[in-house]
Every structure is written in structure tokens, then in C-alpha cells.
Design an enzyme around this catalytic site. Structure first.
Site, mmCIF file in Angstrom:
data_model
loop_
_atom_site.group_PDB
_atom_site.id
_atom_site.type_symbol
_atom_site.label_atom_id
_atom_site.label_comp_id
_atom_site.label_asym_id
_atom_site.label_seq_id
_atom_site.Cartn_x
_atom_site.Cartn_y
_atom_site.Cartn_z
ATOM 1 N N HIS A 239 0.895 7.973 21.271
ATOM 2 C CA HIS A 239 1.146 9.017 20.296
ATOM 3 C C HIS A 239 -0.179 9.329 19.686
ATOM 4 C CE1 HIS A 239 1.554 10.244 15.926
ATOM 5 N NE2 HIS A 239 2.576 10.802 16.347
ATOM 6 N N ASN A 240 -0.982 8.101 19.148
ATOM 7 C CA ASN A 240 -2.152 8.320 18.437
ATOM 8 C C ASN A 240 -3.198 8.930 19.246
ATOM 9 O OD1 ASN A 240 -0.514 7.129 16.218
ATOM 10 N ND2 ASN A 240 -2.167 5.748 15.597
ATOM 11 N N LYS B 97 -9.986 4.818 13.680
ATOM 12 C CA LYS B 97 -9.312 3.527 13.182
ATOM 13 C C LYS B 97 -9.162 2.776 14.483
ATOM 14 C CE LYS B 97 -7.487 4.129 8.624
ATOM 15 N NZ LYS B 97 -6.231 4.008 7.831
ATOM 16 N N LYS C 207 3.410 4.200 20.329
ATOM 17 C CA LYS C 207 2.685 4.652 19.165
ATOM 18 C C LYS C 207 1.377 4.793 19.383
ATOM 19 C CE LYS C 207 1.898 5.497 14.547
ATOM 20 N NZ LYS C 207 0.776 5.190 14.502
ATOM 21 N N ARG D 296 -15.628 12.376 18.421
ATOM 22 C CA ARG D 296 -15.803 11.904 17.200
ATOM 23 C C ARG D 296 -17.060 10.895 17.140
ATOM 24 N NH1 ARG D 296 -9.900 10.207 14.574
ATOM 25 N NH2 ARG D 296 -8.668 12.035 15.167
ATOM 26 N N ALA E 167 0.834 -1.196 -0.041
ATOM 27 C CA ALA E 167 -0.107 0.187 0.008
ATOM 28 C C ALA E 167 0.909 1.209 -0.140
ATOM 29 C CB ALA E 167 -0.927 0.219 1.153
ATOM 30 N N SER F 140 5.097 6.576 12.473
ATOM 31 C CA SER F 140 4.000 7.555 12.154
ATOM 32 C C SER F 140 4.874 8.703 11.351
ATOM 33 C CB SER F 140 3.889 8.410 13.647
ATOM 34 O OG SER F 140 3.083 9.347 13.572
ATOM 35 N N GLU G 155 -2.725 12.592 19.558
ATOM 36 C CA GLU G 155 -3.104 13.069 17.935
ATOM 37 C C GLU G 155 -4.570 13.436 18.062
ATOM 38 O OE1 GLU G 155 -3.611 10.882 13.921
ATOM 39 O OE2 GLU G 155 -1.684 10.734 14.666
ATOM 40 N N ASN H 26 3.971 -8.463 -1.801
ATOM 41 C CA ASN H 26 2.713 -8.186 -1.450
ATOM 42 C C ASN H 26 1.616 -9.585 -1.893
ATOM 43 O OD1 ASN H 26 0.941 -5.531 -0.977
ATOM 44 N ND2 ASN H 26 -0.372 -7.011 -2.276
ATOM 45 N N ARG H 27 0.684 -9.790 -1.018
ATOM 46 C CA ARG H 27 -0.026 -10.761 -1.136
ATOM 47 C C ARG H 27 -0.719 -11.084 -2.612
ATOM 48 N NH1 ARG H 27 -4.176 -12.799 3.452
ATOM 49 N NH2 ARG H 27 -2.862 -11.709 4.582
#
Length: 484
Positions: free
Chosen positions: A188-189, A262, A185, A289, A13, A130, A192, A34-35
Site C-alpha cells: 500500500h505504501n 520513512k 500495508k 525522492r 503519539a 493507514s 502511495e 505510554n513509556r
């Protein structure tokens, strides 16, 4: 023929492709897989044309092209896909080889995978990456954790491709064992989420309260980005507010007000509840959200539920400055809470986290990168055992300087019916944290009254628990004591 691949990357991706090209730019030979193997040929024929990138059409071929110790990095969707690739890789690897998960995996999953992969004689790294697409291509923030013996084998690659701060220091260093890298991480998110919500509340106050146009707000955010609020998120907000659609009108005004997520913010909040740490601002950002997603309900409610007119009158320049102070003070609270959570996690999971080093890793490349993080690193350089950022001299002074404007904005927003959940909860937390006495004595009395949950007394030493027969009918048998 001797293998020439320095590292393999699974997952083509945009993030995976950009990270491969970044590694290639720094002299490393990457094996791409990649798959859906047709994507490998497409990548080699287009984005990777003219590079040293090698393609693989199977796991066997991928492993065969790698120098020892073999380093295989996955950038695939968190969850089952990671476990599936681990199972595919293990039969083809040998002791000392390294599997790396560079996706947004839950740290508990990484804890489990480290133990499992090590039981097979291999090494495992779970690393946060990130910076989005641009960061992956030009230099992300990288937060690796897992098997400590794996770090020397990937250190040069990771630090070469990571973002650099002004003195050239890489925004990448070893975080700790098990899932520590993915945990940092995750936090961190979460931060964010908080930063973005705070900026949105400042935007809403100027738009709804002051009636400012996107062009006017563009100028404000441009000014803010030249000062203490200098950051990637304030910078892109400036740019978004100045961006025009094809008809010349501001594009931001045409975007539906429903926010996606997510899950990493939610993971942060759930973990904070497990550890008993009040990251109230991140929680409000997550719930905001969720409220935004109730678009149809909100439209119906707006026709029936009434409140005050939102127009804010007065000295516009002063009000904008107060909004700026509220944003900055609330941001300090958010980071203080995030660091409280990491300290609790380090104690609970037996990790040795370098808090100043984490701030350095976040100084460049990542989404929350900002000038502000340099102050956090300085605070922990001065006092590595600092229990809370609010107790650092610099941040204490900044809160004092911003406090009047902060309170003015929260009060004004409440009077005018403009929702500022993150600004408000930040101020409430500050007032709670600075209170030597809170009304929890009454709460404990209530719990003891209806459930015999016991309480401690101020005229006895900590750790002694008491129960009162409040009604004369309850008896003297108590329930278990409470957890502090």
C-alpha cells in the site's frame, strides 16, 4: 474489582491518541499507556477527558485492567521498540492473550515475532493501519495478519473502528498468516509513493511546461477529482494548490523541493527484487525522492548542464487532457505492478491473499483510497485468478482509451526536458509487457559469451540449456544456469 478494559493501547503519539478516541466512540473501554507515563495523565486530562478511557502507569497495571483474553495493541516506532515492549508484556500475559503491533513494521520482523510470541503460548497480530491522523480518529483502513486464532477476538473492534464503504462494508478484514498484514500495508505504501510521484509529474508539466498558476491547477485537480481520478490524494492536491500563505500567495510555491521518506517504499522495492517482480514505477518514485534530496547538487548542475526550453505550446485544454490520460494510465500500471508483487509474495510465502478484499480494504480510510479501487475489486470478483490487472476487460479498455495522450505526454516531456520518470517507466513497462519478443536473447548470448552462463533455444523445449564456445578458446565447460 473485575477488570473492565476491552483493549489496551501503548503509544500516545497522535495516531495512538486518535485510535483510542475512535475505539471509545464505538463503545470500547481502552486502557492507555505510554513509556513516558506523564503523557498518560496529560491525555486523560485533555483529549480523553469525559471518555471511558482508563490510564495505566505500568505494564502490570495495564494488564490488570484488561478483560480476558487480554488484547494489547502497540503503536510505537518500528524496530527495537516493538521487541522491547513484547519482552515487557510476555511475563504478565497468559495463554490466549494477544499482542498487536499496529505500527509500520517490516513484514519479516512480524514473521519472526509471530513465531516467537506463539512459542510463549500467546497470539500475535501485525496489522497495517493507514489513514494518517484523521483516519485513525474517524476510520482507518486496517490490514491485520498473524496468528489466525487471534482474529475472532479482535474482529469486532477492528471492523467497528475502520472506515466503511458506501454499502457499509468495513475497510478491514483478515489478510493472512505471519507478516501478511504488514506486507499488504508495505505494498500500500509503495503504491502511495507511486501515486504521489505521478501527481507531482502532472503538476510539474502544467507548472513548468504550460506556465499555469496554482489557482489554475487547483481548478484542474478539482475537475479531475470529480471523475475517474476521484481519490484522496487528488483531493488534497486540489486543496494544497488553492491554499494561500498569510501574505495571500500560494503556500505550495514556498515549500522546499526536497522530499522525505520513512522507508516503506524502499522496503517494497527491495522485496520486489528478492521476488523478481518489476515494480518499476514504485522504484522510480523512491529514486525521485532521492534525487530531490540532492538539492545543492541540482542547483549547481542547473547552472552548467543545459537542455531545451521547457515551454509546451499548443492547445492547452488538449494537453491537460493528455496529462490526465497519462496520469490515469500510469496509475493503472502502478497498481498492476503492486498486485503482481502481492501475487508473487503469496506464492513464495504460502499466503492465501484475497485480492478483491484487499482492494475493498483500501477503498476507504487509507491514503490511496479512491473510486478506482472499486474497479480493482470488481475485476477480482469477476476473476479471482486474474494474473494481471492489465488483462481485465475494464483496465485493458482504459489503457487503450488513454494510450494516445499518454504517449504524447511522455514524448513531449522528453523533447522539452521535463522529467517524468514515473510516466515514462509506466509506458516502458506496458510496452515490454505486451511484447511477445524482447531483446533478452542478445543479453543471454552476452552472458554466455563472457561467463558461460548458458541459454535456452527457441527450437528446443523450455528447460534445456546450451553453451557456445564463442571464441574457439573458451572450452565447453559452462557455469550454472540462469534463474527466470
Amino acid at each position: 474489582m473485575e477488570p473492565t478494559g476491552d483493549i489496551a493501547l501503548i503509544g500516545l503519539a497522535v495516531m495512538g491518541q486518535n485510535l483510542i478516541l475512535n475505539m471509545n466512540d464505538h463503545g470500547y473501554t481502552v486502557v492507555a499507556y505510554n513509556r513516558t507515563v506523564s503523557k498518560v495523565d496529560d491525555f486523560l486530562a485533555r483529549e480523553a477527558v469525559g471518555t471511558k478511557v482508563q490510564g495505566a502507569h505500568s505494564i502490570e497495571e495495564l494488564v490488570r485492567k484488561l478483560k480476558r483474553p487480554r488484547r494489547v495493541m502497540m503503536l510505537v516506532k518500528a524496530g527495537a521498540a516493538v521487541d522491547e515492549f513484547i519482552e515487557q508484556l510476555i511475563p504478565h500475559l497468559e495463554p490466549g492473550d494477544i499482542i498487536i503491533d499496529g505500527g509500520n513494521s517490516l513484514f519479516d520482523d512480524t514473521n519472526r515475532r509471530v513465531k516467537y510470541v506463539e512459542s510463549k503460548g500467546l497470539l500475535y497480530i501485525g496489522t497495517g493501519v493507514s489513514g494518517g491522523e484523521e483516519g485513525a480518529r474517524r476510520g482507518p483502513s486496517i490490514m491485520p495478519g498473524g496468528s489466525p486464532k487471534a482474529w475472532p477476538a479482535v474482529k469486532d473492534i477492528f471492523q467497528a473502528i475502520s472506515a466503511k464503504v458506501d454499502d457499509g462494508a468495513p475497510c478491514c478484514d483478515w489478510v493472512g498468516e505471519q507478516g501478511a498484514g504488514h506486507y499488504v500495508k508495505m505494498v500500500h505504501n509503495g503504491i502511495e509513493y507511486g501515486d504521489m510521484q505521478l501527481i507531482c509529474e502532472a503538476y510539474n508539466l502544467m507548472k513548468t511546461g504550460l506556465g499555469m498558476t496554482p489557482d489554475e491547477m487547483h481548478q484542474v485537480f478539482a475537475e479531475w477529482n470529480g471523475g475517474d481520478l476521484d481519490s484522496f490524494l487528488v483531493e488534497i492536491t486540489r486543496d494544497i494548490l488553492g491554499f494561500k500563505d498569510t501574505d495571500g500567495l500560494p503556500l505550495v510555491e514556498k515549500i522546499l523541493d526536497t522530499a522525505g521518506q520513512k522507508g516503506t517504499g524502499k522496503w517494497t522495492v527491495v522485496n520486489s527484487q528478492d521476488l523478481g517482480i518489476p515494480i518499476t514505477l514504485i522504484a522510480e518514485a523512491v529514486y525521485s525522492r532521492c534525487v530531490s534530496a540532492l538539492k545543492e547538487e541540482r542547483v549547481k548542475a542547473s547552472r552548467k548542464l543545459k537542455g531545451p526550453r521547457p515551454k509546451i505550446s499548443g492547445d492547452r485544454a488538449k494537453i491537460i487532457n493528455d496529462i490526465r490520460d497519462a496520469l490515469y494510465a500510469s496509475k493503472i500500471i502502478s497498481y498492476a505492478q503492486g498486485y503482481m508483487l502481492m501475487r508473487a509474495a503469496a506464492a513464495d510465502y504460502k499466503w492465501n491473499l484475497n485480492y478483491g478484499g484487499i482492494a475493498l480494504m483500501w477503498r476507504g480510510g487509507c491514503i490511496i483510497r479512491s473510486r478506482f479501487l472499486g474497479k480493482i475489486k470488481a475485476a477480482y470478483d469477476t476473476n479471482p485468478k486474474l494474473s494481471n490487472l492489465l488483462l481485465d476487460d475494464y483496465f485493458r479498455g482504459e489503457i487503450k482509451r488513454c494510450q494516445k495522450g499518454w504517449r504524447n505526454i511522455v514524448a513531449t516531456a522528453a523533447k522539452k526536458g521535463i522529467p517524468v520518470p514515473a510516466f515514462s517507466t509506466a509506458l516502458s513497462f506496458y510496452d515490454q509487457y505486451r511484447s511477445a519478443v524482447l531483446p533478452a536473447n542478445l543479453l543471454q548470448a552476452q552472458r554466455d559469451y563472457f561467463g558461460a552462463h548458458t541459454y535456452e533455444r527457441i527450437d528446443h523445449k523450455r528447460g534445456e540449456f546450451f553453451h557456445t564456445n564463442w571464441t574457439g578458446r573458451g572450452g565447453t565447460v559452462s557455469s550454472s544456469t540462469y534463474t527466470v
